[in-house]
Scaffold this motif. Sequence first.
Motif, mmCIF file in Angstrom:
data_model
loop_
_atom_site.group_PDB
_atom_site.id
_atom_site.type_symbol
_atom_site.label_atom_id
_atom_site.label_comp_id
_atom_site.label_asym_id
_atom_site.label_seq_id
_atom_site.Cartn_x
_atom_site.Cartn_y
_atom_site.Cartn_z
ATOM 1 N N THR A 1 45.022 -31.312 10.753
ATOM 2 C CA THR A 1 45.256 -32.916 10.339
ATOM 3 C C THR A 1 44.797 -33.159 8.880
ATOM 4 O O THR A 1 45.062 -34.224 8.559
ATOM 5 N N HIS A 2 43.831 -32.117 8.480
ATOM 6 C CA HIS A 2 43.356 -32.379 6.936
ATOM 7 C C HIS A 2 42.966 -31.070 6.557
ATOM 8 O O HIS A 2 41.903 -30.354 6.759
ATOM 9 N N VAL A 3 43.563 -30.386 5.476
ATOM 10 C CA VAL A 3 43.662 -29.100 4.931
ATOM 11 C C VAL A 3 42.567 -29.205 3.656
ATOM 12 O O VAL A 3 43.238 -29.773 2.748
ATOM 13 N N LEU A 4 41.763 -28.382 3.391
ATOM 14 C CA LEU A 4 41.000 -28.240 2.105
ATOM 15 C C LEU A 4 41.477 -27.167 1.533
ATOM 16 O O LEU A 4 41.382 -25.938 2.054
ATOM 17 N N VAL A 5 41.641 -27.168 0.141
ATOM 18 C CA VAL A 5 41.941 -25.924 -0.634
ATOM 19 C C VAL A 5 41.221 -26.117 -1.777
ATOM 20 O O VAL A 5 41.386 -26.607 -2.721
ATOM 21 N N PRO A 6 40.130 -25.094 -1.905
ATOM 22 C CA PRO A 6 39.028 -24.853 -2.973
ATOM 23 C C PRO A 6 39.812 -24.193 -4.178
ATOM 24 O O PRO A 6 40.621 -23.199 -3.920
ATOM 25 N N LEU A 7 39.862 -24.782 -5.436
ATOM 26 C CA LEU A 7 40.571 -24.326 -6.732
ATOM 27 C C LEU A 7 39.677 -23.816 -7.572
ATOM 28 O O LEU A 7 38.491 -24.529 -7.765
ATOM 29 N N ASP A 8 39.856 -22.404 -8.098
ATOM 30 C CA ASP A 8 38.831 -22.011 -9.053
ATOM 31 C C ASP A 8 39.535 -21.599 -10.425
ATOM 32 O O ASP A 8 38.881 -20.900 -11.227
ATOM 33 N N GLY A 9 40.903 -21.933 -10.191
ATOM 34 C CA GLY A 9 41.572 -21.325 -11.457
ATOM 35 C C GLY A 9 42.303 -20.199 -11.435
ATOM 36 O O GLY A 9 42.956 -19.706 -12.272
ATOM 37 N N SER A 10 41.972 -19.464 -10.312
ATOM 38 C CA SER A 10 42.500 -17.953 -10.052
ATOM 39 C C SER A 10 43.974 -18.000 -9.427
ATOM 40 O O SER A 10 44.367 -19.239 -8.703
ATOM 41 N N PRO A 11 44.688 -17.118 -9.792
ATOM 42 C CA PRO A 11 46.005 -16.929 -9.234
ATOM 43 C C PRO A 11 46.147 -17.120 -7.464
ATOM 44 O O PRO A 11 47.112 -17.498 -6.827
ATOM 45 N N CYS B 1 50.427 -32.032 6.585
ATOM 46 C CA CYS B 1 49.411 -32.916 6.836
ATOM 47 C C CYS B 1 48.660 -33.326 5.363
ATOM 48 O O CYS B 1 49.014 -32.485 4.564
ATOM 49 N N PRO B 2 47.728 -34.177 5.247
ATOM 50 C CA PRO B 2 47.119 -34.230 4.031
ATOM 51 C C PRO B 2 46.497 -33.011 3.602
ATOM 52 O O PRO B 2 45.860 -32.185 4.382
ATOM 53 N N LEU C 1 49.200 -35.137 -2.633
ATOM 54 C CA LEU C 1 47.569 -34.317 -2.855
ATOM 55 C C LEU C 1 46.604 -35.185 -3.144
ATOM 56 O O LEU C 1 46.633 -36.032 -4.091
ATOM 57 N N GLU C 2 45.476 -34.924 -2.240
ATOM 58 C CA GLU C 2 44.288 -35.558 -2.884
ATOM 59 C C GLU C 2 43.313 -34.461 -3.599
ATOM 60 O O GLU C 2 43.652 -33.454 -3.457
ATOM 61 N N THR C 3 42.458 -35.046 -4.455
ATOM 62 C CA THR C 3 41.821 -34.010 -5.229
ATOM 63 C C THR C 3 40.502 -34.564 -5.439
ATOM 64 O O THR C 3 39.816 -35.777 -4.981
ATOM 65 N N ALA C 4 39.543 -33.707 -5.515
ATOM 66 C CA ALA C 4 38.124 -33.869 -5.642
ATOM 67 C C ALA C 4 37.320 -32.777 -6.710
ATOM 68 O O ALA C 4 37.808 -31.510 -6.525
#
Length: 143
Positions: free
Chosen positions: A4-14, A29-30, A82-85
């Motif tokens: 129901t809620h997925v988190l994707v950590p971004l670090d700038g990598s491909p 889902c969000p 897309l939600e951002t943090a």
Amino acid sequence: MPPTHVLVPLDGSPLADEALTHALDTFDCPVTVLNVVTPLDSSMSEGGIVGSDESRREAALERANELVAAAERRTAETDRTLETAVDRGDPAETILAYVDDHDVDHVVMGGHGGSRSELVSRLLGTVATKVVSEAPVTVTVVR
């Protein structure tokens, strides 16, 4: 049961970009992207090697904001929201805390090669290894 809620950590990598693509293509889902700014006095940042100062902190925060803005622009081309943090701290610990604090029930992240002395770290990367081993939710690692 689908998340129901997925988190994707971004670090700038491909691989992080591929993780975002996978999450958006797979889950209806969000989705939240999170960039973790590592404190400059941390051994994981350049501040552990050279002295930290305010301009480096500002540059790191600016880069983090650029990463999440790029993810927003990319997602704007779809019908998804897309939600951002952006947060500051140890990457793995901050990701785990975000999962606990924001009702995240699935993490999709890129994996990176780590220490050659440990097979798991080499296959997944140290942040991914810690998140996989300690997260109370399902974690998908994109390689």
